[in-house]
Design a protein around this motif. Structure first.
Motif, PDB file in Angstrom:
ATOM      1  N   GLY A 134     -65.012  16.511  89.535  1.00  0.00           N
ATOM      2  CA  GLY A 134     -66.290  16.505  90.257  1.00  0.00           C
ATOM      3  C   GLY A 134     -66.167  17.052  91.662  1.00  0.00           C
ATOM      4  N   GLY A 135     -65.232  17.975  91.854  1.00  0.00           N
ATOM      5  CA  GLY A 135     -65.077  18.567  93.179  1.00  0.00           C
ATOM      6  C   GLY A 135     -64.438  17.644  94.174  1.00  0.00           C
ATOM      7  N   GLY A 136     -63.832  16.558  93.720  1.00  0.00           N
ATOM      8  CA  GLY A 136     -63.128  15.659  94.638  1.00  0.00           C
ATOM      9  C   GLY A 136     -64.042  14.754  95.433  1.00  0.00           C
ATOM     10  N   SER A 137     -65.278  14.525  94.983  1.00  0.00           N
ATOM     11  CA  SER A 137     -66.221  13.712  95.746  1.00  0.00           C
ATOM     12  C   SER A 137     -65.904  12.221  95.641  1.00  0.00           C
ATOM     13  CB  SER A 137     -67.651  13.993  95.257  1.00  0.00           C
ATOM     14  OG  SER A 137     -67.759  13.688  93.873  1.00  0.00           O
ATOM     15  N   LEU A 138     -65.248  11.799  94.538  1.00  0.00           N
ATOM     16  CA  LEU A 138     -64.907  10.392  94.376  1.00  0.00           C
ATOM     17  C   LEU A 138     -63.646  10.070  95.161  1.00  0.00           C
ATOM     18  CD1 LEU A 138     -65.403  10.049  90.524  1.00  0.00           C
ATOM     19  CD2 LEU A 138     -66.997   9.385  92.310  1.00  0.00           C
ATOM     20  N   ASN A 139     -63.601   8.867  95.708  1.00  0.00           N
ATOM     21  CA  ASN A 139     -62.364   8.497  96.398  1.00  0.00           C
ATOM     22  C   ASN A 139     -61.283   8.214  95.368  1.00  0.00           C
ATOM     23  OD1 ASN A 139     -62.444   5.691  95.555  1.00  0.00           O
ATOM     24  ND2 ASN A 139     -64.054   5.389  97.087  1.00  0.00           N
ATOM     25  N   VAL A 140     -60.067   8.097  95.847  1.00  0.00           N
ATOM     26  CA  VAL A 140     -58.921   7.988  94.947  1.00  0.00           C
ATOM     27  C   VAL A 140     -59.040   6.783  94.025  1.00  0.00           C
ATOM     28  CG1 VAL A 140     -56.432   7.583  94.871  1.00  0.00           C
ATOM     29  CG2 VAL A 140     -57.380   9.236  96.497  1.00  0.00           C
ATOM     30  N   VAL A 141     -59.356   5.624  94.566  1.00  0.00           N
ATOM     31  CA  VAL A 141     -59.417   4.408  93.753  1.00  0.00           C
ATOM     32  C   VAL A 141     -60.501   4.520  92.698  1.00  0.00           C
ATOM     33  CG1 VAL A 141     -59.874   1.926  93.776  1.00  0.00           C
ATOM     34  CG2 VAL A 141     -58.441   2.949  95.554  1.00  0.00           C
ATOM     35  N   LYS A 142     -61.658   5.051  93.055  1.00  0.00           N
ATOM     36  CA  LYS A 142     -62.740   5.215  92.081  1.00  0.00           C
ATOM     37  C   LYS A 142     -62.315   6.172  90.963  1.00  0.00           C
ATOM     38  CE  LYS A 142     -67.006   4.536  90.679  1.00  0.00           C
ATOM     39  NZ  LYS A 142     -67.075   5.383  89.493  1.00  0.00           N
ATOM     40  N   GLN A 143     -61.594   7.233  91.312  1.00  0.00           N
ATOM     41  CA  GLN A 143     -61.097   8.152  90.298  1.00  0.00           C
ATOM     42  C   GLN A 143     -60.165   7.432  89.324  1.00  0.00           C
ATOM     43  OE1 GLN A 143     -59.316  11.643  92.013  1.00  0.00           O
ATOM     44  NE2 GLN A 143     -61.046  12.030  93.362  1.00  0.00           N
ATOM     45  N   VAL A 144     -59.289   6.589  89.863  1.00  0.00           N
ATOM     46  CA  VAL A 144     -58.330   5.878  89.017  1.00  0.00           C
ATOM     47  C   VAL A 144     -59.048   4.848  88.156  1.00  0.00           C
ATOM     48  CG1 VAL A 144     -56.320   4.348  89.006  1.00  0.00           C
ATOM     49  CG2 VAL A 144     -56.421   6.283  90.600  1.00  0.00           C
TER      50      VAL A 144
ATOM     51  N   GLY B 175     -45.682   1.010  95.825  1.00  0.00           N
ATOM     52  CA  GLY B 175     -46.144  -0.213  96.484  1.00  0.00           C
ATOM     53  C   GLY B 175     -47.388   0.012  97.319  1.00  0.00           C
ATOM     54  N   TYR B 176     -47.414   1.116  98.066  1.00  0.00           N
ATOM     55  CA  TYR B 176     -48.575   1.407  98.908  1.00  0.00           C
ATOM     56  C   TYR B 176     -49.830   1.604  98.062  1.00  0.00           C
ATOM     57  CZ  TYR B 176     -51.736   3.916 101.998  1.00  0.00           C
ATOM     58  OH  TYR B 176     -52.837   4.318 102.698  1.00  0.00           O
ATOM     59  N   PHE B 177     -49.685   2.372  96.968  1.00  0.00           N
ATOM     60  CA  PHE B 177     -50.844   2.624  96.121  1.00  0.00           C
ATOM     61  C   PHE B 177     -51.341   1.330  95.480  1.00  0.00           C
ATOM     62  CE2 PHE B 177     -52.825   3.775  92.048  1.00  0.00           C
ATOM     63  CZ  PHE B 177     -53.831   4.607  92.515  1.00  0.00           C
ATOM     64  N   GLY B 178     -50.398   0.462  95.064  1.00  0.00           N
ATOM     65  CA  GLY B 178     -50.794  -0.822  94.466  1.00  0.00           C
ATOM     66  C   GLY B 178     -51.593  -1.677  95.431  1.00  0.00           C
ATOM     67  N   ARG B 179     -51.158  -1.708  96.704  1.00  0.00           N
ATOM     68  CA  ARG B 179     -51.904  -2.496  97.715  1.00  0.00           C
ATOM     69  C   ARG B 179     -53.273  -1.892  97.976  1.00  0.00           C
ATOM     70  NH1 ARG B 179     -46.666  -2.492  99.890  1.00  0.00           N
ATOM     71  NH2 ARG B 179     -47.168  -0.789 101.307  1.00  0.00           N
ATOM     72  N   MET B 180     -53.346  -0.567  98.025  1.00  0.00           N
ATOM     73  CA  MET B 180     -54.622   0.105  98.266  1.00  0.00           C
ATOM     74  C   MET B 180     -55.589  -0.169  97.116  1.00  0.00           C
ATOM     75  SD  MET B 180     -55.319   4.155  99.026  1.00  0.00           S
ATOM     76  CE  MET B 180     -54.838   4.682  97.380  1.00  0.00           C
ATOM     77  N   PHE B 181     -55.089  -0.145  95.898  1.00  0.00           N
ATOM     78  CA  PHE B 181     -55.944  -0.390  94.735  1.00  0.00           C
ATOM     79  C   PHE B 181     -56.487  -1.816  94.763  1.00  0.00           C
ATOM     80  CE2 PHE B 181     -56.921  -1.440  90.355  1.00  0.00           C
ATOM     81  CZ  PHE B 181     -57.498  -0.272  89.868  1.00  0.00           C
ATOM     82  N   LYS B 182     -55.626  -2.779  95.080  1.00  0.00           N
ATOM     83  CA  LYS B 182     -56.062  -4.178  95.101  1.00  0.00           C
ATOM     84  C   LYS B 182     -57.045  -4.433  96.233  1.00  0.00           C
ATOM     85  CE  LYS B 182     -54.409  -8.917  94.801  1.00  0.00           C
ATOM     86  NZ  LYS B 182     -53.236  -9.801  94.645  1.00  0.00           N
ATOM     87  N   GLN B 183     -56.837  -3.747  97.366  1.00  0.00           N
ATOM     88  CA  GLN B 183     -57.744  -3.928  98.501  1.00  0.00           C
ATOM     89  C   GLN B 183     -59.164  -3.502  98.143  1.00  0.00           C
ATOM     90  OE1 GLN B 183     -56.558  -1.666 101.932  1.00  0.00           O
ATOM     91  NE2 GLN B 183     -58.255  -2.378 103.195  1.00  0.00           N
ATOM     92  N   HIS B 184     -59.292  -2.453  97.327  1.00  0.00           N
ATOM     93  CA  HIS B 184     -60.620  -1.944  96.981  1.00  0.00           C
ATOM     94  C   HIS B 184     -61.229  -2.624  95.767  1.00  0.00           C
ATOM     95  CE1 HIS B 184     -59.458   1.311  99.708  1.00  0.00           C
ATOM     96  NE2 HIS B 184     -60.735   1.656  99.734  1.00  0.00           N
ATOM     97  N   THR B 185     -60.407  -3.140  94.856  1.00  0.00           N
ATOM     98  CA  THR B 185     -60.941  -3.707  93.614  1.00  0.00           C
ATOM     99  C   THR B 185     -60.851  -5.227  93.562  1.00  0.00           C
ATOM    100  OG1 THR B 185     -58.817  -3.580  92.449  1.00  0.00           O
ATOM    101  CG2 THR B 185     -60.247  -1.629  92.361  1.00  0.00           C
ATOM    102  N   GLY B 186     -59.987  -5.809  94.379  1.00  0.00           N
ATOM    103  CA  GLY B 186     -59.755  -7.244  94.308  1.00  0.00           C
ATOM    104  C   GLY B 186     -58.760  -7.624  93.235  1.00  0.00           C
ATOM    105  N   ASP B 187     -58.318  -6.672  92.429  1.00  0.00           N
ATOM    106  CA  ASP B 187     -57.350  -6.910  91.360  1.00  0.00           C
ATOM    107  C   ASP B 187     -56.159  -5.980  91.536  1.00  0.00           C
ATOM    108  OD1 ASP B 187     -58.657  -8.871  89.671  1.00  0.00           O
ATOM    109  OD2 ASP B 187     -60.110  -7.292  89.204  1.00  0.00           O
ATOM    110  N   SER B 188     -55.033  -6.435  91.038  1.00  0.00           N
ATOM    111  CA  SER B 188     -53.899  -5.518  90.973  1.00  0.00           C
ATOM    112  C   SER B 188     -54.190  -4.487  89.897  1.00  0.00           C
ATOM    113  CB  SER B 188     -52.612  -6.272  90.630  1.00  0.00           C
ATOM    114  OG  SER B 188     -52.663  -6.740  89.288  1.00  0.00           O
TER     115      SER B 188
ATOM    116  N   GLU C 124     -66.079  -4.913  88.955  1.00  0.00           N
ATOM    117  CA  GLU C 124     -66.619  -4.194  90.110  1.00  0.00           C
ATOM    118  C   GLU C 124     -65.639  -4.269  91.271  1.00  0.00           C
ATOM    119  OE1 GLU C 124     -69.372  -2.442  89.916  1.00  0.00           O
ATOM    120  OE2 GLU C 124     -69.528  -3.091  87.831  1.00  0.00           O
ATOM    121  N   THR C 125     -65.696  -3.266  92.159  1.00  0.00           N
ATOM    122  CA  THR C 125     -64.853  -3.291  93.355  1.00  0.00           C
ATOM    123  C   THR C 125     -65.375  -4.314  94.327  1.00  0.00           C
ATOM    124  OG1 THR C 125     -66.193  -1.550  94.342  1.00  0.00           O
ATOM    125  CG2 THR C 125     -64.217  -0.877  93.141  1.00  0.00           C
ATOM    126  N   SER C 126     -64.453  -4.920  95.048  1.00  0.00           N
ATOM    127  CA  SER C 126     -64.870  -5.952  95.996  1.00  0.00           C
ATOM    128  C   SER C 126     -65.223  -5.340  97.337  1.00  0.00           C
ATOM    129  CB  SER C 126     -63.723  -6.946  96.185  1.00  0.00           C
ATOM    130  OG  SER C 126     -62.562  -6.302  96.656  1.00  0.00           O
TER     131      SER C 126
END
Length: 524
Positions: free
Chosen positions: A407-417, A443-456, A522-524
């Protein structure tokens, strides 16, 4: 008697040359004297002199220009340059165009006589062979071919026969082999035309002596390629003769100090061209400098590349819309293929397998991806004659596909994943692989994902799988079927996850819906 033409813009010098030298005693006959290069070219056509004694700086057309014009039609005429000290750089250029020598002004009579005697000796040797210019070219090519194939014991004899037919400005000899590649697919006729132009132009410019061997045009160079300017000159020369629809691959062997040793230079050039597919087109590769190690790191010929894993990684990269990641995965794939088997056939075959599997897997999750649309790309790979061309062709189309799916990179990384997990939940997804695709530390990506979704990452994946399992159970599928379809290795593992997230067993979802825990994706 050998015919001589004298060319100098100063009448006193021309007249002086006619008087201070006993031309007849030296075996020469002066057939004319003119004042500039243009007249020299005209007189050459009319008188066909064996030797032209010529100044460099003259009006209308200078000496170097005149030599170039004459060399276009005559590779045998001898030239003796007259040069002032300030013109020495010009004299060196002339020597590179197969002139016989130079004499500095003011002219020393003894030096001039010595040069004339040396030139007559060379003319005598050619005359003894009883050869015309065309015959001399043919004999020279024959002797070069014999020399590069000769047993070392016979090399000295062949060198003696070849020397009178060559004239080198320096003490170094080198063989360069060039292969023409027709990018327009116009056919063999076009390639033969290119080869002919190379041979004729090299003779006219005095750059070296040409010959043909197998698919290659070879050159016994009159100046080695150790200087960047020499490589640049030869590269331009080859490119100009090719035109826009043809390219070339060239390799030069090591420098030899004697003609008898040029076989080693030839074999070195041939050895470099064995890796032609991995070499860059349109360049001259030197045996001593050619290094293909940038393609391979820690090669292990006994371990075949994991094509399935590479295909899966490419599929994920495309599905995530990682345009910049496409080049990285292709590079990794190329390195793995080359490390195991660097042959052109093996590399192309392995790459086609990786692409076919990746695109097939991708089409399962994206209706817009039709594998048949990429059939021309896979077929085209076999037409490329160089690795760089193959990878460039693949990258351009896959980068476009990744951009379209992302989609032209409009979604952020976590939403894409998150969207990616919704499409691939049934597969063995690993956090480290996805993190690597974004050039993140695990480790960094795992923390970033949990920060945005509330889940690991793994908890989110479990929830998606359980959500899909509930849907499938509600549709009447058996528990063991559901376990396989959502990506759990066995029924026990599905039971364990169901209890953890839903609070009841999966079998209780058969028929009426029991009261169960609720959870959100849903993301937190």
């Amino acid at each position: 008697m050998y015919k001589v033409l004298v060319v100098d813009d100063e009448p006193a010098i021309r007249q002086g040359l006619l008087k201070i030298v006993d031309w007849n005693a030296l075996g020469f006959c002066v057939v004319g004297d003119v004042s500039n290069g243009k007249k020299a070219v005209a007189c050459h056509k009319e008188l066909s002199p064996d030797l032209i004694v010529i100044d460099i700086r003259m009006p209308v057309m200078d000496g170097l220009q005149a030599i170039r014009e004459i060399r276009k039609t005559d590779g045998d005429c001898q030239f003796l340059i007259l040069s002032g000290y300030a013109d020495f750089a010009y004299a060196k250029q002339a020597i590179e165009m197969n002139v016989s020598g130079y004499v500095l002004k003011p002219i020393d009579v003894d030096e001039l006589k010595a040069e004339l005697l040396r030139i007559r000796s060379s003319l005598d040797r050619l005359s003894d062979h009883g050869l015309s210019g065309t015959q001399a070219d043919a004999l020279r090519e024959e002797l070069i071919l014999k020399l590069i194939a000769a047993d070392p014991a016979d090399a000295s004899e062949l060198e003696g026969a070849l020397k009178p037919l060559t004239g080198f400005a320096g003490e170094y000899k080198q063989i360069m082999l060039v292969e023409a590649e027709d990018l327009s697919l116009a056919g063999l006729g076009n390639l033969e035309s290119i080869k002919t132009r190379w041979l004729e132009a090299a003779k006219a410019e005095g750059l070296g002596y040409g010959f043909q061997t197998g698919p290659y045009v070879g050159f016994l160079l009159k100046e080695d390629l150790s200087r960047p300017s020499a490589i640049s000159q030869w590269t331009r020369f080859l490119q100009d003769a090719c035109g826009t629809n043809t390219s070339f691959t060239a390799a030069a062997g090591r420098i030899a100090h004697k003609l008898a040793d040029v076989r080693q230079s030839y074999e070195g050039a041939l050895g470099v061209l064995k890796s032609r597919f991995l070499l860059a087109a349109g360049q001259i590769h030197i045996e001593t400098e050619t290094d293909l190690s940038h393609f391979v790191s820690a090669p292990d010929k006994n371990v075949p590349p994991n094509l399935e894993a590479l295909a899966l990684k490419l599929c994920y990269t495309l599905d995530l819309g990682r345009i910049e990641g496409v080049a990285e995965v292709l590079e990794e794939t190329g390195r793995a293929l080359i490390a195991f088997d660097s042959s052109e056939t093996a590399i192309k075959s392995g790459l086609v397998q990786v692409l076919s599997v990746a695109l097939s897997n991708l089409s399962v999750h994206h209706q817009s991806v039709n594998v048949q649309d990429y059939a021309p790309l896979l077929a085209e790979l076999y037409l490329h004659s160089h690795y760089d061309g193959v990878m460039s062709s693949v990258h351009s189309q896959l980068a476009e596909l990744a951009g379209r799916l992302g989609g032209g990179g409009s979604l952020n990384v976590v939403k894409q994943v998150m969207d990616f997990i919704q499409r691939h939940y049934q597969e063995n997804l690993k956090l480290e692989i996805i993190a690597e695709m974004y050039n993140y530390n695990r480790g960094y990506f795992g923390r970033m994902f949990k920060q945005h979704t509330g889940d690991s990452f793994h908890s989110y994946l479990d929830k998606v799988r359980i959500q899909q399992a509930i849907r499938l159970l509600g549709e009447g599928h058996k528990v063991y079927e559901v376990s396989e379809r959502v990506g759990y290795p066995n029924v026990d593992y599905l039971h364990y996850k169901f209890k953890k997230y839903v609070g009841v067993s999966p079998s209780s979802f058969k028929g009426a819906q029991p009261k169960a825990k609720t959870f959100s994706l849903e993301t937190s």
